[in-house]
Design an enzyme around this catalytic site. Structure first.
Site, PDB file in Angstrom:
ATOM      1  N   ASP A 101     -81.818  48.997  45.169  1.00  0.00           N
ATOM      2  CA  ASP A 101     -82.691  47.787  44.937  1.00  0.00           C
ATOM      3  C   ASP A 101     -83.635  48.059  43.906  1.00  0.00           C
ATOM      4  OD1 ASP A 101     -83.722  45.060  45.005  1.00  0.00           O
ATOM      5  OD2 ASP A 101     -82.227  44.912  46.584  1.00  0.00           O
ATOM      6  N   HIS A 113     -81.280  43.420  40.689  1.00  0.00           N
ATOM      7  CA  HIS A 113     -81.895  44.407  41.391  1.00  0.00           C
ATOM      8  C   HIS A 113     -81.749  45.897  41.168  1.00  0.00           C
ATOM      9  CE1 HIS A 113     -83.041  41.324  44.792  1.00  0.00           C
ATOM     10  NE2 HIS A 113     -82.209  40.676  44.163  1.00  0.00           N
ATOM     11  N   GLU A 155     -79.009  37.348  42.613  1.00  0.00           N
ATOM     12  CA  GLU A 155     -80.478  37.028  41.867  1.00  0.00           C
ATOM     13  C   GLU A 155     -80.677  38.052  40.698  1.00  0.00           C
ATOM     14  OE1 GLU A 155     -83.045  36.035  45.622  1.00  0.00           O
ATOM     15  OE2 GLU A 155     -82.856  38.284  45.518  1.00  0.00           O
TER      16      GLU A 155
END
Length: 558
Positions: A192, A261, A324
């Site tokens: 991440d 990410h 995302e």
């Protein structure tokens, strides 16, 4: 549900066959006991892995040979093990205990693991203590029969080791805790913005540069603690974790989150990011970075990494994330724009889907099935056999289930990083509350879904994102006893009877006590588990209703 006032209140006394958790399909006690001793023979038709499972179980249970202690078994007392039995689906098992025999019949090695978990639960709680050897006459197993089969094939737990790193010993312990509840998947979120958590021998910059950050910020906008944080698993570590899990009926599911990410990835390999952008700096937990460039050199780099992980673990599933992702700059960059045109993509979201599909085809060539979060489904980043994990609620899950297999992982009620009550004493977290009762009432396959949608539900899992989870003790607190309730739901497929579940949960908590698990007491946290008055003090009441409305509002966004 769970009106029990204290963790150590014993509640109603149940016989061993009525105290199993998750509750089996059929359990019937009969008279007598079978004695398990260190020299008990093993017989039957079983695979090498199933035999290794049983030998490992007995060795741990009986502490190996006990010289000088007479065996009280008769000549024909034995453990009879048969895996791959006809009429038993994967994960299913039959356990029969008579005075002279423990018989396990299972549909495969996973069923063997579940039978052994049940066998352990039939014994005194002391068997969960590492130093508690058996009595001189061996462990006494009550006679009876258990016939059992899980409703859902996927019963998992996701642990984010990127935001906060957990050492290998914690992961191996976590495997044991999952196996004790008949979970069968461990999903590790290995990358991440805040850290890259696996060695790469082909691209060592990933673990030398991408695995640590200079500090951790204590909340959005809060101060940095000024303390370096990091760590990674070697490929040998990851192979060990996968093998250890396999011996306990659990499949490791590694996740490398792309194309968003990716601050840790871009910090290690700046050429994969936006041209001209300063080299990425690992975020200190609370803010995400931009994405990698979805071009051929990025894909080649990731193929190297994925191949290393698959070779080390033998993983049949790999999660590619897809959630995302900031892709606003893609169309403005000449190289990405050219790649989009070559792929026939007219907008960034189409390129997002194309990039995931391309990596998915690479995985398929290695015999591995791709998994994505639901944003990957929205952008078309799926192959026909892709598994979708929809975190944004029932609507997103239901949409994916019209065409694809889904693993139910909605924020409510499977995000166990959210707090567990409205008590002011709860330690600071991302939000909440998500209570034990909320989890117990979760419907993995909602009744208002069509038959076709329900058939696509493989199962479910809980998630623990670790922005606010710095150590193993708090991991215990957040996971249990909510994981006990989800294990029950995913195994049985329905909402448990409150009184029956509460009685069995009390016994399960005694087992967790013996294992040293620092779970949340049912009446509320211990004083040392609260937020106190410092940085861990709860910042505001939970707003789960508002959070659920927000999820619904973004369920169609990429």
């Amino acid at each position: 549900m769970t009106n029990i006032p204290h963790r150590r209140q014993l509640g109603p006394v149940l016989d061993a066959f009525r105290a199993l958790l998750p509750r089996p399909g059929r359990a019937q006690v009969s008279s007598g006991h079978c004695r398990l001793t260190a020299d008990i023979p093993i017989a039957g038709a079983h695979s090498p892995l199933a035999g290794a499972m049983l030998r490992s179980f007995l060795s741990e249970l009986l502490h190996g040979p006990m010289p000088g202690i007479p065996s009280n078994t008769t000549e024909d007392t034995r453990v009879l093990l048969t895996d791959g039995a006809e009429g038993h689906a994967p994960g299913a098992y039959t356990l029969r205990v008579s005075p002279t025999q423990v018989e396990i019949t299972a549909g495969g090695t996973e069923g063997v693991a579940h039978a052994l978990t049940t066998l352990r639960q039939l014994l005194p709680d002391a068997v969960y203590r590492r130093a508690a050897g058996p009595p001189s006459e061996g462990w006494r197993v009550p006679c009876g029969v258990v016939e059992d089969e899980p409703v859902f094939a996927w019963r998992g737990a996701m642990l984010d080791v990127a935001r906060h790193f957990f050492p290998k010993r914690t992961i191996l312990r976590y495997v044991d805790l999952l196996a004790a509840h008949r979970f069968n998947r461990l999903h590790l979120h290995l990358s991440d913005d805040q850290g890259w958590r696996v060695e790469s021998r082909r691209h060592p910059e990933l673990h030398t540069t991408g695995s640590w950050r200079t500090s951790t910020r204590l909340g959005p906008g809060g101060p940095d603690d000024g303390t370096p944080h990091g760590g990674y698993y070697t490929l040998d570590d990851l192979a060990e974790i996968a093998g250890y899990a396999r011996l306990r009926g659990i499949t490791l599911v590694p996740e490398i989150d792309v194309p968003g990410h990716t601050s840790s990835l871009r910090a290690a390999a700046p050429l994969l990011g936006r041209p001209g952008e300063p080299q990425a700096v690992l975020d200190t937990v609370w803010e995400g970075g931009t994405s990698v460039a979805p071009v051929a050199r990025t894909e080649a780099y990731l193929r190297d990494v994925l191949e290393e992980i698959i070779e080390a673990t033998g993983a049949p599933y790999v999660h590619l994330g897809g959630d995302e992702c900031s892709m606003d700059w893609w169309a403005e960059d000449p190289e990405v724009a050219a790649a989009m045109a070559a792929a026939g993509c007219t907008e960034p979201r189409e390129m997002h889907g194309h990039f995931l599909r391309s990596l998915g085809r690479f995985l398929a060539g290695l015999g591995v099935r791709m998994i994505v979060w639901d944003e990957g489904y929205v952008t078309g980043g799926v192959l026909p056999d892709t598994i979708v994990m929809a975190w944004r609620g029932d609507e997103a899950s239901g949409r994916a289930a019209t065409t694809h297999d889904v693993v139910r992982s909605p924020l409510f009620p499977t995000y166990f990083n959210f707090d567990q009550s409205d008590l002011d004493a709860e330690r600071r977290s991302e939000g909440g509350p998500i209570t034990l009762t909320d989890v117990a009432r979760f419907a993995p396959a909602p009744t208002d879904w069509s038959k076709e949608q329900r058939a696509h539900v493989l199962g479910g899992q809980f998630q623990i994102w670790t922005e606010w989870v710095p150590d193993e003790r708090h991991l215990d607190y957040l996971a249990f006893p909510r994981a006990c309730a989800l294990a029950e739901v995913l195994w049985s497929g329905g909402v448990p009877d409150p009184a029956d579940f509460d009685a069995r949960l009390v016994r399960q908590l005694r087992r967790l006590d013996a294992m040293g698990v620092e779970y949340r007491p049912l009446a509320g946290p211990h004083p040392w588990q609260t937020g106190g008055t410092g940085v861990w003090k709860r910042s505001s009441p939970g707003r789960i209703a508002e959070t659920r409305k927000w999820l619904d509002s973004i369920s169609n966004q990429p």
